[in-house]
Design a protein around this motif. Sequence first.
Motif, PDB file in Angstrom:
ATOM      1  N   ILE A 199      -2.537 -57.312  -0.012  1.00 47.63           N
ATOM      2  CA  ILE A 199      -3.596 -56.763  -0.846  1.00 47.63           C
ATOM      3  C   ILE A 199      -4.139 -55.498  -0.189  1.00 47.63           C
ATOM      4  O   ILE A 199      -4.506 -55.509   0.984  1.00 47.63           O
ATOM      5  CB  ILE A 199      -4.735 -57.773  -1.030  1.00 47.63           C
ATOM      6  CG1 ILE A 199      -4.220 -59.041  -1.714  1.00 47.63           C
ATOM      7  CG2 ILE A 199      -5.876 -57.157  -1.856  1.00 47.63           C
ATOM      8  CD1 ILE A 199      -5.274 -60.127  -1.835  1.00 47.63           C
ATOM      9  N   ASP A 200      -4.166 -54.413  -0.953  1.00 50.22           N
ATOM     10  CA  ASP A 200      -4.734 -53.155  -0.478  1.00 50.22           C
ATOM     11  C   ASP A 200      -6.195 -53.115  -0.927  1.00 50.22           C
ATOM     12  O   ASP A 200      -6.487 -52.839  -2.089  1.00 50.22           O
ATOM     13  CB  ASP A 200      -3.956 -51.975  -1.058  1.00 50.22           C
ATOM     14  CG  ASP A 200      -4.459 -50.638  -0.522  1.00 50.22           C
ATOM     15  OD1 ASP A 200      -5.445 -50.632   0.234  1.00 50.22           O
ATOM     16  OD2 ASP A 200      -3.860 -49.603  -0.868  1.00 50.22           O
ATOM     17  N   GLN A 221     -11.727 -61.818   8.553  1.00 50.35           N
ATOM     18  CA  GLN A 221     -10.939 -63.037   8.424  1.00 50.35           C
ATOM     19  C   GLN A 221     -11.048 -63.610   7.010  1.00 50.35           C
ATOM     20  O   GLN A 221     -12.069 -63.466   6.344  1.00 50.35           O
ATOM     21  CB  GLN A 221     -11.421 -64.086   9.437  1.00 50.35           C
ATOM     22  CG  GLN A 221     -11.348 -63.658  10.885  1.00 50.35           C
ATOM     23  CD  GLN A 221      -9.919 -63.563  11.396  1.00 50.35           C
ATOM     24  OE1 GLN A 221      -9.020 -64.218  10.871  1.00 50.35           O
ATOM     25  NE2 GLN A 221      -9.720 -62.733  12.416  1.00 50.35           N
ATOM     26  N   TRP A 222      -9.978 -64.284   6.585  1.00 51.70           N
ATOM     27  CA  TRP A 222     -10.013 -64.983   5.309  1.00 51.70           C
ATOM     28  C   TRP A 222     -10.813 -66.282   5.446  1.00 51.70           C
ATOM     29  O   TRP A 222     -10.756 -66.945   6.482  1.00 51.70           O
ATOM     30  CB  TRP A 222      -8.601 -65.315   4.837  1.00 51.70           C
ATOM     31  CG  TRP A 222      -7.823 -64.128   4.354  1.00 51.70           C
ATOM     32  CD1 TRP A 222      -6.954 -63.366   5.070  1.00 51.70           C
ATOM     33  CD2 TRP A 222      -7.848 -63.570   3.031  1.00 51.70           C
ATOM     34  NE1 TRP A 222      -6.430 -62.364   4.292  1.00 51.70           N
ATOM     35  CE2 TRP A 222      -6.960 -62.467   3.027  1.00 51.70           C
ATOM     36  CE3 TRP A 222      -8.519 -63.893   1.851  1.00 51.70           C
ATOM     37  CZ2 TRP A 222      -6.739 -61.685   1.885  1.00 51.70           C
ATOM     38  CZ3 TRP A 222      -8.304 -63.123   0.721  1.00 51.70           C
ATOM     39  CH2 TRP A 222      -7.424 -62.033   0.745  1.00 51.70           C
ATOM     40  N   THR A 223     -11.538 -66.617   4.408  1.00 51.75           N
ATOM     41  CA  THR A 223     -12.287 -67.876   4.399  1.00 51.75           C
ATOM     42  C   THR A 223     -12.311 -68.441   2.983  1.00 51.75           C
ATOM     43  O   THR A 223     -12.116 -67.699   2.008  1.00 51.75           O
ATOM     44  CB  THR A 223     -13.737 -67.650   4.896  1.00 51.75           C
ATOM     45  OG1 THR A 223     -14.415 -68.908   4.959  1.00 51.75           O
ATOM     46  CG2 THR A 223     -14.497 -66.736   3.966  1.00 51.75           C
ATOM     47  N   ASP A 268      -9.517 -68.696  -4.678  1.00 53.59           N
ATOM     48  CA  ASP A 268     -10.424 -69.600  -3.977  1.00 53.59           C
ATOM     49  C   ASP A 268     -10.759 -69.132  -2.561  1.00 53.59           C
ATOM     50  O   ASP A 268     -11.548 -69.783  -1.864  1.00 53.59           O
ATOM     51  CB  ASP A 268      -9.828 -71.014  -3.905  1.00 53.59           C
ATOM     52  CG  ASP A 268      -9.741 -71.677  -5.274  1.00 53.59           C
ATOM     53  OD1 ASP A 268     -10.623 -71.397  -6.114  1.00 53.59           O
ATOM     54  OD2 ASP A 268      -8.795 -72.456  -5.506  1.00 53.59           O
ATOM     55  N   VAL A 269     -10.179 -68.021  -2.153  1.00 51.26           N
ATOM     56  CA  VAL A 269     -10.426 -67.495  -0.810  1.00 51.26           C
ATOM     57  C   VAL A 269     -10.955 -66.072  -0.890  1.00 51.26           C
ATOM     58  O   VAL A 269     -10.767 -65.375  -1.891  1.00 51.26           O
ATOM     59  CB  VAL A 269      -9.148 -67.536   0.060  1.00 51.26           C
ATOM     60  CG1 VAL A 269      -8.713 -68.963   0.318  1.00 51.26           C
ATOM     61  CG2 VAL A 269      -8.014 -66.754  -0.597  1.00 51.26           C
ATOM     62  N   GLN A 270     -11.608 -65.645   0.162  1.00 51.38           N
ATOM     63  CA  GLN A 270     -12.143 -64.291   0.225  1.00 51.38           C
ATOM     64  C   GLN A 270     -12.147 -63.821   1.675  1.00 51.38           C
ATOM     65  O   GLN A 270     -12.044 -64.629   2.602  1.00 51.38           O
ATOM     66  CB  GLN A 270     -13.573 -64.246  -0.325  1.00 51.38           C
ATOM     67  CG  GLN A 270     -14.555 -65.079   0.478  1.00 51.38           C
ATOM     68  CD  GLN A 270     -15.935 -65.143  -0.150  1.00 51.38           C
ATOM     69  OE1 GLN A 270     -16.132 -64.734  -1.286  1.00 51.38           O
ATOM     70  NE2 GLN A 270     -16.914 -65.671   0.588  1.00 51.38           N
ATOM     71  N   VAL A 271     -12.269 -62.520   1.852  1.00 53.09           N
ATOM     72  CA  VAL A 271     -12.313 -61.960   3.195  1.00 53.09           C
ATOM     73  C   VAL A 271     -13.763 -61.915   3.668  1.00 53.09           C
ATOM     74  O   VAL A 271     -14.653 -61.429   2.962  1.00 53.09           O
ATOM     75  CB  VAL A 271     -11.706 -60.544   3.226  1.00 53.09           C
ATOM     76  CG1 VAL A 271     -11.873 -59.933   4.615  1.00 53.09           C
ATOM     77  CG2 VAL A 271     -10.232 -60.603   2.858  1.00 53.09           C
ATOM     78  N   ASP A 272     -13.999 -62.452   4.844  1.00 54.93           N
ATOM     79  CA  ASP A 272     -15.332 -62.458   5.444  1.00 54.93           C
ATOM     80  C   ASP A 272     -15.464 -61.227   6.336  1.00 54.93           C
ATOM     81  O   ASP A 272     -14.833 -61.130   7.384  1.00 54.93           O
ATOM     82  CB  ASP A 272     -15.528 -63.735   6.269  1.00 54.93           C
ATOM     83  CG  ASP A 272     -16.919 -63.811   6.886  1.00 54.93           C
ATOM     84  OD1 ASP A 272     -17.818 -63.134   6.374  1.00 54.93           O
ATOM     85  OD2 ASP A 272     -17.088 -64.543   7.877  1.00 54.93           O
ATOM     86  N   MET A 318      -4.359 -56.575   3.777  1.00 52.57           N
ATOM     87  CA  MET A 318      -4.267 -57.909   4.352  1.00 52.57           C
ATOM     88  C   MET A 318      -3.458 -58.796   3.418  1.00 52.57           C
ATOM     89  O   MET A 318      -3.338 -58.520   2.221  1.00 52.57           O
ATOM     90  CB  MET A 318      -5.674 -58.502   4.562  1.00 52.57           C
ATOM     91  CG  MET A 318      -6.540 -57.702   5.518  1.00 52.57           C
ATOM     92  SD  MET A 318      -8.220 -58.397   5.698  1.00 52.57           S
ATOM     93  CE  MET A 318      -7.861 -59.931   6.556  1.00 52.57           C
ATOM     94  N   HIS A 319      -2.887 -59.867   3.971  1.00 55.35           N
ATOM     95  CA  HIS A 319      -2.092 -60.792   3.182  1.00 55.35           C
ATOM     96  C   HIS A 319      -2.928 -62.011   2.780  1.00 55.35           C
ATOM     97  O   HIS A 319      -3.575 -62.634   3.621  1.00 55.35           O
ATOM     98  CB  HIS A 319      -0.860 -61.252   3.961  1.00 55.35           C
ATOM     99  CG  HIS A 319       0.188 -60.194   4.105  1.00 55.35           C
ATOM    100  ND1 HIS A 319       0.099 -59.198   5.046  1.00 55.35           N
ATOM    101  CD2 HIS A 319       1.332 -59.973   3.401  1.00 55.35           C
ATOM    102  CE1 HIS A 319       1.161 -58.400   4.945  1.00 55.35           C
ATOM    103  NE2 HIS A 319       1.917 -58.840   3.959  1.00 55.35           N
ATOM    104  N   ASN A 320      -2.940 -62.318   1.488  1.00 54.32           N
ATOM    105  CA  ASN A 320      -3.641 -63.497   1.008  1.00 54.32           C
ATOM    106  C   ASN A 320      -2.998 -64.741   1.618  1.00 54.32           C
ATOM    107  O   ASN A 320      -1.780 -64.915   1.528  1.00 54.32           O
ATOM    108  CB  ASN A 320      -3.572 -63.564  -0.527  1.00 54.32           C
ATOM    109  CG  ASN A 320      -4.413 -64.691  -1.097  1.00 54.32           C
ATOM    110  OD1 ASN A 320      -4.105 -65.858  -0.934  1.00 54.32           O
ATOM    111  ND2 ASN A 320      -5.474 -64.321  -1.799  1.00 54.32           N
ATOM    112  N   PRO A 321      -3.773 -65.619   2.264  1.00 56.16           N
ATOM    113  CA  PRO A 321      -3.192 -66.775   2.961  1.00 56.16           C
ATOM    114  C   PRO A 321      -2.586 -67.816   2.017  1.00 56.16           C
ATOM    115  O   PRO A 321      -1.801 -68.645   2.455  1.00 56.16           O
ATOM    116  CB  PRO A 321      -4.387 -67.352   3.724  1.00 56.16           C
ATOM    117  CG  PRO A 321      -5.575 -66.935   2.924  1.00 56.16           C
ATOM    118  CD  PRO A 321      -5.236 -65.571   2.404  1.00 56.16           C
ATOM    119  N   ILE A 322      -2.943 -67.772   0.752  1.00 58.90           N
ATOM    120  CA  ILE A 322      -2.410 -68.736  -0.208  1.00 58.90           C
ATOM    121  C   ILE A 322      -1.083 -68.259  -0.793  1.00 58.90           C
ATOM    122  O   ILE A 322      -0.081 -68.973  -0.783  1.00 58.90           O
ATOM    123  CB  ILE A 322      -3.409 -69.001  -1.341  1.00 58.90           C
ATOM    124  CG1 ILE A 322      -4.757 -69.475  -0.781  1.00 58.90           C
ATOM    125  CG2 ILE A 322      -2.846 -70.031  -2.329  1.00 58.90           C
ATOM    126  CD1 ILE A 322      -4.714 -70.775  -0.034  1.00 58.90           C
TER     127      ILE A 322
END
Length: 232
Positions: free
Chosen positions: A83-84, A119-121, A144-148, A74-78
Amino acid sequence: MPTAILVDGAYFIKRFRRIEPDNAYDAQRAADCLHRWAVSHLHDGNGKRSRHANRRRDLYRIFFYDCPPLVKKMHNPITKKAIDFSNTNEARFRSELHSALLSKRKLAVRLGHLSEDAQWTIKPQVIRKLLKGQAKFEDLDENDVQVDTRQKGVDMRIGVDVTSLTLKKQVDQIVLIAGDADFVPAAKIARREGIDFVLDPMWQQIPAGLHEHIDGLRTTCPKPKPVEKAKQ
């Protein structure tokens, strides 16, 4: 008749890391602690000296419920970097933990699956800072973000096993290591059939209303150290 011990894996891992933060990603240590703390429930726990002080119940089986780790990319939204997640410490820890537990005597691993809708949160502690005006949205960084991720099939498997063990009369006591109220419907069935239903929340406080749905509350793991308040 013996005792069955059921462990909510996600809950156990969270509490294990609270009790032993220095071993947060030590899968073998987590597996050893889980087995030792679970088996401790087989000993008389009334804390009094009596002719039954050395009595030990028979173990039917320890059941550990969890999901395979997140392994997608997934791609970090920031930062927009890919990221694998199969190469993260968490993924390696979960896989190693499941393997370590499978080598333990009388221990079964029951795996559900993760929802595809990951989803990222923003992390809860960061949200609190944003709401208090202690941080700004534009200042967020990749940490500051993580995958939910949401587990699927875990609670259902716990409920099915509690019901099956009860109706087949394979045990007369069930110990559940968990901390929420999702187990209540299965606990009601077990208690109606005469099963001694014990909850181990690993020192976590439980809602007062849960006491009416269990026959006992007992924790066998070490008590976590108090969290030090951050200095002003």
